[in-house]
Design a protein around this motif. Structure first.
Motif, short mmCIF file in Angstrom:
data_model
loop_
_atom_site.label_atom_id
_atom_site.label_comp_id
_atom_site.label_asym_id
_atom_site.label_seq_id
_atom_site.Cartn_x
_atom_site.Cartn_y
_atom_site.Cartn_z
N ILE A 65 46.50 43.74 45.65
CA ILE A 65 45.66 43.78 44.46
C ILE A 65 45.80 42.48 43.68
O ILE A 65 44.82 41.90 43.20
CB ILE A 65 46.06 44.98 43.57
N GLN A 66 47.04 42.01 43.58
CA GLN A 66 47.28 40.78 42.82
C GLN A 66 46.60 39.58 43.49
O GLN A 66 46.11 38.69 42.81
CB GLN A 66 48.79 40.53 42.70
N LEU A 67 46.56 39.64 44.83
CA LEU A 67 45.92 38.54 45.56
C LEU A 67 44.40 38.60 45.48
O LEU A 67 43.73 37.58 45.43
CB LEU A 67 46.34 38.58 47.03
N ILE A 68 43.86 39.81 45.51
CA ILE A 68 42.41 39.98 45.63
C ILE A 68 41.72 40.04 44.28
O ILE A 68 40.65 39.45 44.08
CB ILE A 68 42.08 41.29 46.40
N CYS A 69 42.32 40.79 43.35
CA CYS A 69 41.57 41.20 42.15
C CYS A 69 41.69 40.20 41.01
O CYS A 69 42.75 39.59 40.82
CB CYS A 69 42.06 42.56 41.68
#
Lengths: 341, 337
Positions: A199-203
């Motif tokens: 999530i941290q990488l994508i969002c």
């Protein structure tokens, strides 16, 4: 930035003869702006899937207001359904049908050109396995098929519930790349997941839910910044003496066997100068930034009582204090702080 | 229209449906093959003998009736006094009989389409009723259970439309299959009758009666299909429909029937669905009420009663209608989790 999804005060209680009354969602708010890749986080049983199902008209809400692409949901959902792709929690398919046939039937039901079937099978990496029966698929392949079904419509809004579920590391990376490319193409993505690093990488934005309520929302970097205690890891030859010097300077110090953690450090040079002036040479001075996992665990109370067996959505251990006094809201739409409540 | 086509493809692609169609074809093939193997075209001699036997049987019936009338009038010769005659001679009046002996009754090893078509059609209807109920239940039951309905609702978030299309497609497909199967079935046996047996008496009355039986059978097939669909929708699973049917058969048709007989409840058969199914198919059904003559004092008492086809259809329609409406209402409000 206009809101693609708006949820305000959503409430849902399940009633069961055996288990009685269970509040799944309790006044939950969510705003997803156009073009965002929005992470939706929460422990098991916190109300994520119930929220998504209510938004998509699969579960009847007891209260609150929802809209998707400007259309009130679920009453006007049929008007925008053709622009929304969604998968909701462990999608299941008919085992005896092939992936190709499954998608073709959905395409036919939704009036989508059949040519899209091959395109989405290619897109999710199932091109060469599309003719096989779904019952022979691994969990990860079924997940890819689910994503393919959501992509069939070339949606403006993609809602994915645990899309990385069952995927191997390479599959997770492919899913990440897929979401990035969709976002780059202007698709708004709402993704719920337990894989916080992903999530941290994508969002770019995130909403955290716990016990049916929103506990944090906003840009990922802003949510993380709200939990930044300006800590540094310090390695030095005489840690006891260094700790004493730093404490005398008014800085909180946490001594570990091989290093110190110093808090409330506005500028790293303060530490190096303070110790250097006393002949203590710093071997390491590393800023400790909070990551989404630590923020998530703190907000949802998942990591506060390691000695107790964790219960499903056990955000608050029995008799314990609430893990978090209120909500961290850093603005869900764009960078407008607090503008989404 | 797209939804109907998609549903039709889903229905025909289902393995259970395919299996049931294969079973239907198999039962059909076995019946036709054994009939063909056990039948031959009668020789002129066999036919002449059979005709003579039939004529003899009819003559005997006339004689018995005449003797009965003579006994009532006191004209019966003493040598035949010992024979039993009913108090009401109309019971043995040949004119009042449903049918008189015909030559085909005395032909052994000869398939006669005219006299066998009706029982053959009963068998086909029974199979199609079972087919409709099981396919109706499994079609929606498996879809609810496998998440197929949820997937579909993400595309078409109109629950009534989706469920209505499913039921409509199911009923339409079942009717078409039933009609095709009926035509193929009857045509095959007609050909067997023509080539390896006897056609029998195929007059306008025969075809009208067979057509009426077939039409009633098709209505029953559709009702059974809708019933299976409704029960599985209410129970969210195929097994809910199967369990309900099994429980009904054991608890009501067997258990309650026994209890009703023990407590001498009047006309217990009218409470049984099987009675109404039989009455609808046959046009009417007569039942004997054991408690009807309890206070007759030993004199003549006709304790029989009739269930008409109209009453039976009303009962079956109301039952299916109520369950279907309940299924749609439950599906409309249900949380799909």
């Amino acid at each position: 930035m206009s809101a693609v999804i708006e949820i305000e005060g959503l409430r849902k209680t399940f009633h069961s003869v055996r288990h009685g009354r269970r509040i799944a969602v309790d006044g939950f708010d969510l705003v997803v702006g156009a073009g965002q890749v929005h992470g939706f986080l929460g422990p098991n049983g916190s109300g994520k899937t119930t929220t998504l199902r209510a938004l998509l008209g699969l579960v009847r809400a007891d209260g609150g207001r929802m809209s998707v692409l400007g259309a009130p949901s679920p009453t006007h959902l049929p008007q925008v359904a053709g622009r929304v792709g969604a998968i909701v929690e462990s999608p299941q398919f008919f085992g005896n049908f092939t992936a190709e046939r499954t998608l073709r039937l959905l395409a036919r039901a939704g009036g989508v050109p059949a040519v899209r079937v091959d395109e989405v099978l290619e897109q999710v990496g199932l091109r060469d396995r599309g003719h096989e029966r779904v019952k022979g698929y691994s969990l990860g392949m079924k997940q890819r098929l689910a994503v393919a079904s959501a992509l069939l419509k070339q949606p403006e809004l993609l809602i994915l519930d645990e899309p990385a579920n069952g995927l191997d590391p390479a599959g997770i990376r492919e899913m990440r790349d897929l979401m990035r490319s969709l976002s780059a193409a202007g698709v708004t993505v709402l993704v719920s997941s337990h894989i916080l690093a992903e999530i941290q990488l994508i969002c770019d934005h995130v909403t955290i839910i716990s016990r049916g309520r929103r506990v944090a929302a906003g840009r990922v970097d802003e949510v993380l910044a709200g939990f930044d205690q300006h800590e540094f890891r310090v390695r030095v030859d005489e840690p006891e003496r260094a700790a004493e010097l730093l404490r005398d300077a008014g800085l909180p110090v946490d001594a570990h066997p091989d290093h110190l953690v110093v808090g409330e450090v506005a500028d790293a040079t303060v530490v190096s100068r303070l110790l250097g002036e006393q002949g203590l040479w710093v071997r390491e001075l590393t800023p400790l930034r909070p990551d989404l996992e630590s923020v998530f665990l703190e907000l949802t109370g998942e990591g506060v009582h390691p000695s107790l067996p964790r219960q499903v959505d056990g955000s608050r251990p029995p008799g314990g204090a609430p893990p978090h006094g209120g909500e961290i809201d850093l603005g869900t739409v764009g960078s407008d702080r607090g503008g989404n409540a | 229209m797209n939804l109907v086509r998609a549903e039709l493809e889903r229905l025909t692609a289902r393995r259970f449906v395919q299996l049931m169609v294969v079973l239907l074809a198999l039962a059909f093939g076995v019946t036709a093959a054994t009939t063909l193997a056990g039948s031959h075209q009668p020789s002129p001699v066999e036919l002449a003998e059979a005709r003579a036997q039939a004529a003899d049987a009819r003559r005997q019936m006339d004689e018995i009736y005449q003797q009965c009338v003579d006994r009532v009038n006191g004209n019966l010769p003493p040598e035949v006094e010992e024979q039993y005659y009913p108090a009401d001679c109309s019971e043995v009046d040949p004119v009042r009989q449903e049918r008189l002996p015909v030559a085909t009754d005395y032909l052994t090893g000869v398939f006669t389409f005219g006299s066998q078509a009706r029982p053959l059609l009963f068998f086909l209807i029974a199979f199609l009723v079972l087919f409709g109920f099981l396919v109706g239940a499994s079609y929606i039951g498996a879809d609810l259970n496998s998440g197929g309905v949820v997937n579909l609702l993400l595309w078409r978030p109109r629950r009534m439309t989706v469920l209505g299309t499913k039921l409509g497609t199911l009923l339409g497909a079942t009717l078409v299959l039933s009609l095709l199967a009926s035509v193929a079935y009857l045509a095959t046996f007609w050909v067997i009758g023509q080539t390896a047996g006897l056609a029998g008496q195929l007059d306008a009355d025969f075809w009208r009666e067979l057509g009426a039986l077939h039409a009633r059978g098709m209505v029953l097939v559709l009702l059974a299909t809708a019933l299976g669909f409704a029960l599985a929708t209410l129970g969210r699973h195929t097994s809910a429909a199967l369990g309900t049917a099994a429980a009904y058969a054991v608890v009501w048709e067997l258990g309650a029937r026994l209890v009703l007989e023990i407590v001498d409840a009047p006309r217990p058969d009218r409470f049984m669905l099987s009675s109404h199914v039989g009455a609808w198919l046959a046009g009417e059904a007569r039942f004997w009420d054991a408690s009807g003559c309890a206070s007759s004092g030993g004199g003549f008492c006709d304790a029989s009663y009739t269930l008409t086809g109209g009453t039976a259809l009303t009962v079956l329609l109301v039952l299916t209608g109520v369950l279907a409406v309940a299924a749609f209402a439950a599906f409309r409000r249900r949380d799909l989790i």
